[in-house]
Design an enzyme around this catalytic site. Structure first.
Site, short mmCIF file in Angstrom:
data_model
loop_
_atom_site.label_atom_id
_atom_site.label_comp_id
_atom_site.label_asym_id
_atom_site.label_seq_id
_atom_site.Cartn_x
_atom_site.Cartn_y
_atom_site.Cartn_z
N ASP A 337 0.83 -1.22 0.00
CA ASP A 337 0.00 0.00 0.00
C ASP A 337 0.85 1.26 0.00
O ASP A 337 2.03 1.24 0.36
CB ASP A 337 -0.89 0.01 1.25
N GLU A 338 0.24 2.34 -0.40
CA GLU A 338 0.76 3.69 -0.26
C GLU A 338 2.23 3.85 -0.67
O GLU A 338 3.06 4.34 0.10
CB GLU A 338 0.63 4.14 1.21
N VAL A 339 2.55 3.44 -1.88
CA VAL A 339 3.92 3.63 -2.36
C VAL A 339 4.06 5.05 -2.90
O VAL A 339 3.32 5.48 -3.78
CB VAL A 339 4.27 2.60 -3.46
#
Lengths: 542, 542
Positions: A337-339
């Site tokens: 997630d959330e790269v």
């Protein structure tokens, strides 16, 4: 438990009229207000006939027909735990020689029906968790295919027991047939933003068992700290933990968590989130993270795992090989997630690699490139995997049995659930259950109302919903406040994931949950109050 | 405490340049980032010279010149408490015969300067709480007019002590001259919505002392329950408490709270809120509350105290006579908030009384009639009183020394503060400090920013602001979650009420508060985290 007493006259009055109370939970819930079962069983019949339980005489025993016996330490341990919950301080070993009275319930027989009771096994996504419970004189019988169903039935049995005006334990004549609505019922705890001492984790596993949760999703490391002590790469925690001795989980700590969970029918699924959320990994593994650039020179800061180096993948292969042996569960959560693409964009080597690969300026393709290789690495360890929804959203090629974890509340988590299942993947819901988010008042109500199957889709799609998880991210919680913040709010999720879809009445749920919360308090869990009132046995800690 | 270590090099570097660090808190706060004092003292000088403290040699002693000596049990008790805070488990009694090193601080001399040290007295609104502290070799000296200033100085001294890399306690050469900005710095706890076990109250008194709070406002009874056990009217708690034995405060419990608070320089002001918020009083005192009517017949429910019966006032006279002797403080909080007029309106006898008195249909006049008589009753006990703002808003005639407690956030609490002080009354602020209200994230910042003197008014008006209180109403808190919900959020209020008006920098405050919170945790108070991070000594409870 005080509630039962307060309403005992009402309960009896109703019972006399109906003889047996029948609860099939499709509109006939009236009589169930007065019981304190949580989560509510699927099928339930009760009568006003009550039996007494004497701590000196009552026993939990293996049924003669059972495939499990005294050598099944998981059950032996559970028998003692539930005896303690029911009778507390009162002595077990001073057995009375007095004959039991007619009104006594003298034993609960636990009958495991499958040839292999799974005493030394681990629960899994496929485990049959159903059980049948019959309470009648002189014996109650709990029947389950395996020890996992028996554990769940023991919890239910203990919830049926209530104190009368003399402090004597009573149980009503009851028949229950029960099974979970969803196979995956999890709690996520985050031991990176704050280190969680072992006793906090164990206490919450206890509370999970009281609520029939069966998955501990251990978000063990993240940007802020790396408390997992790796045998293969000890520097990761030596340099990445808040403190290399006092703020780490040793291999034996991890084993203890897994065994403590197993004894309660709970799977432990570790999450090692990459390529983002890995700042703490960089301390003990030079070269793993992408160097960020300020103009044409490295800025000294680092971004996600460097996806253009073979060494990154070689490290991941060795690391996940270890993880796959340390954690017995068939699944690992790989995050994803959330790269943040800014660091990759700043790095000239990464830009060159993008060009070579023909990715243009679409960094989602680079992310997918990394994840794809990681998934192949983990697949080689024979583990299945869970990933956060971005991995699906970005079009990474996934194995058919991949579980997609839906966490974004906006724009509409229901749409995401529909898309994930339409693509044929298993889906897990957490979006409405980020319990770290708090507000004033009774926020458990909205938590309770959310339903993982409440989206537009076919029956086949609905079947792909394997359950959900309540998440307690760690930015604002540690040993001081985690437990009361999680309970009984997570109990609302527990009932949603266990009980029949039709069990949605908030005011009835409130009455039961108040009692359930007091029961957790009595058992030593500092579950916070729902609203004004009191428990017969208040919390004895601080 | 880990912060001090982390920043020790920076601290030293700065110190070398400046020689002595001087903090007058008007723009020159830079050097103070690295210390962990909370609340920040008024005047502070520190140097890089550090002394070591040996648990085997260091002593807290009475200065020769002091008017207090070993017979002053309040101070003797405080010496032991602070020794324990500083050295923890390390043995006190195994004194070393080794000579002290030159770099050692061997003692703290406590010097009470007034003829009467007030060892057996109680703190009051007029108490001189100032103290002066000088830390230098071979002795540190703490000078105060009385024991109350000495207690505050002991807290400051203990906060100056920090562990070095070897775990050895150090203290820097320091001079402090300190006094509070406001005389009334309180915490309200509510033991009616949920019963608070004695140990929870005592633990929070401990935490209050760590934050230099000096008033425990005990909202002891309310609609939901009456846990105060009255000698004169024992039925009030027998019938009004959640449970007559397990959920009450006996006279000896109340004495213990008062004495425990006194030992820490904390006043105990009980609140017995009338005429509203009294539902629980009605259980044990028939005829006290107004019978509500449905049409022309009594509905069976009851409203506020019945203001038209002489018996109500006779009861109050007897009741407050008891209260005035049980609680030694010069003030009692009489409540007077949120009176619901509907029941009075429904009652024909009340309507008739209104007519006779010429009140028309203005029920505020009836409320004032009641309050006026109550105030006369309480005045006869020689106590002063605090009331919630409605009593002022409704124009009740008040004694000049009445303290008006401002709690309504809307429309503008600043306007209320201006009006109350313009009318010449003392004002106390709580409106921005209802800490029961929670939201996600760092809400301590807005709590910190509120200032009781931030309203339009003359200097004379500003001087009438005697302080404020952080309120933790009990609807959603009990023993399970009260302490972490209150701390360190209440610490933000503590600094606002103690430190100079100019101490407003949030990021500097954050750094100190993180350390202060870890110090509370180390001392056994489960104060919740402000944000991600860790403490060297994490919470050892659950």
């Amino acid at each position: 438990m005080y509630f039962l007493l307060k309403f005992a006259p009402l309960f009896l009055a109703v019972s006399v009229c109906h003889g047996w109370l029948f609860g099939d939970f499709v509109g006939k819930q009236k009589e169930l207000d007065e019981i304190s079962l949580w989560p509510l069983p699927q099928k339930f019949q009760s009568s006003a006939v009550a039996f007494k339980l004497s701590p000196a005489r009552f026993q939990i025993v293996h049924a003669k027909e059972s495939s499990a016996g005294p050598s099944c330490s998981l059950l032996e341990n559970a028998f003692r735990r539930y005896f303690e919950y029911m009778f507390g301080e009162r002595k077990k070993h001073e057995k009375s020689r007095k004959k039991a009275f007619d009104s006594d319930l003298v034993e609960l027989k636990v009958w495991i029906t499958a040839a292999d009771p799974e005493c030394d096994g681990y629960p899994s996504l496929q485990t049959d968790e159903s059980y049948e419970l019959s309470v009648d004189e002189p014996s109650a019988v709990l029947k389950a295919a395996n020890v996992w169903g028996a554990l769940l039935g023991l919890e239910t049995f203990s919830q049926l027991v209530y104190e009368d005006d003399y402090g004597v334990n009573n149980i009503n004549k009851t028949v229950i047939s029960d099974f979970p609505r969803f196979a995956h019922r999890g709690i996520l705890l985050d031991s990176s933003r704050h280190f969680l001492p072992l006793k906090v984790i164990l206490a919450n596993l206890e509370a999970m068992a009281m609520n029939k949760f069966n998955v501990f999703h251990w978000h063990i490391v993240d940007d802020q700290s790396f408390p997992y002590m790796s045998r293969t790469f000890p520097e990761l925690s030596q340099k990445g933990a808040y403190h290399p001795f006092t703020h780490v989980y040793t291999p034996s700590d991890v084993k203890m968590v897994i065994e403590f969970a197993r004894m309660r029918g709970i799977r432990v699924i570790p999450e090692f989130d990459t390529p983002g959320h890995t700042e703490s990994w960089g301390n003990g593994m030079k070269g793993l993270l992408t160097p960020c650039y300020s103009g044409s020179t490295p800025s000294g800061t680092f971004g996600p795992v460097n996806p253009i180096l073979n060494s990154s993948y070689e490290f991941m292969a060795q690391f996940f090989k270890e993880i796959s042996t340390v954690f017995p569960d068939a699944y690992i959560h790989l995050g994803g997630d959330e790269v943040d693409f800014n660091c990759w964009k700043s790095n000239p080597d990464v830009r060159k690699f993008m060009e070579q690969q023909g990715f243009g300026t679409d960094y989602r393709k680079l992310e997918s490139f990394y994840i794809q290789r990681l998934l192949d690495i983990v697949a080689a360890t024979k583990k299945g995997y869970m990933v956060w929804q971005e991995v699906f959203d970005n079009g990474v090629k996934l194995k058919a049995d991949t579980q997609i974890h839906v966490w974004k509340e906006r724009p509409q988590y229901q749409d995401e659930m529909a898309q994930v299942t339409a693509a044929g993947f298993s889906a897990l819901l957490s979006a409405p259950w980020y319990l770290n988010r708090i507000s004033y008042g009774q926020d458990w109500v909205n938590i309770y109302k959310a339903d993982p199957q409440n989206f537009t889709g076919t029956d086949a799609q609905k079947k792909l919903v394997i359950g959900g998880e309540a998440c307690l991210w760690g930015e604002y919680v540690d040993a001081t406040n985690l437990t009361p913040r999680l309970w009984p709010r997570a109990s609302a999720v527990a009932e949603r994931l266990w009980s029949d879809k039709s069990v949605t009445d908030v005011s009835k749920a409130y009455n039961r949950l108040v009692q359930h919360r007091c029961r957790m308090v009595k058992r030593g869990i500092p579950a916070e109050p729902l609203f004004v009132g009191h428990c017969r046995h208040e919390y004895k800690g601080l």
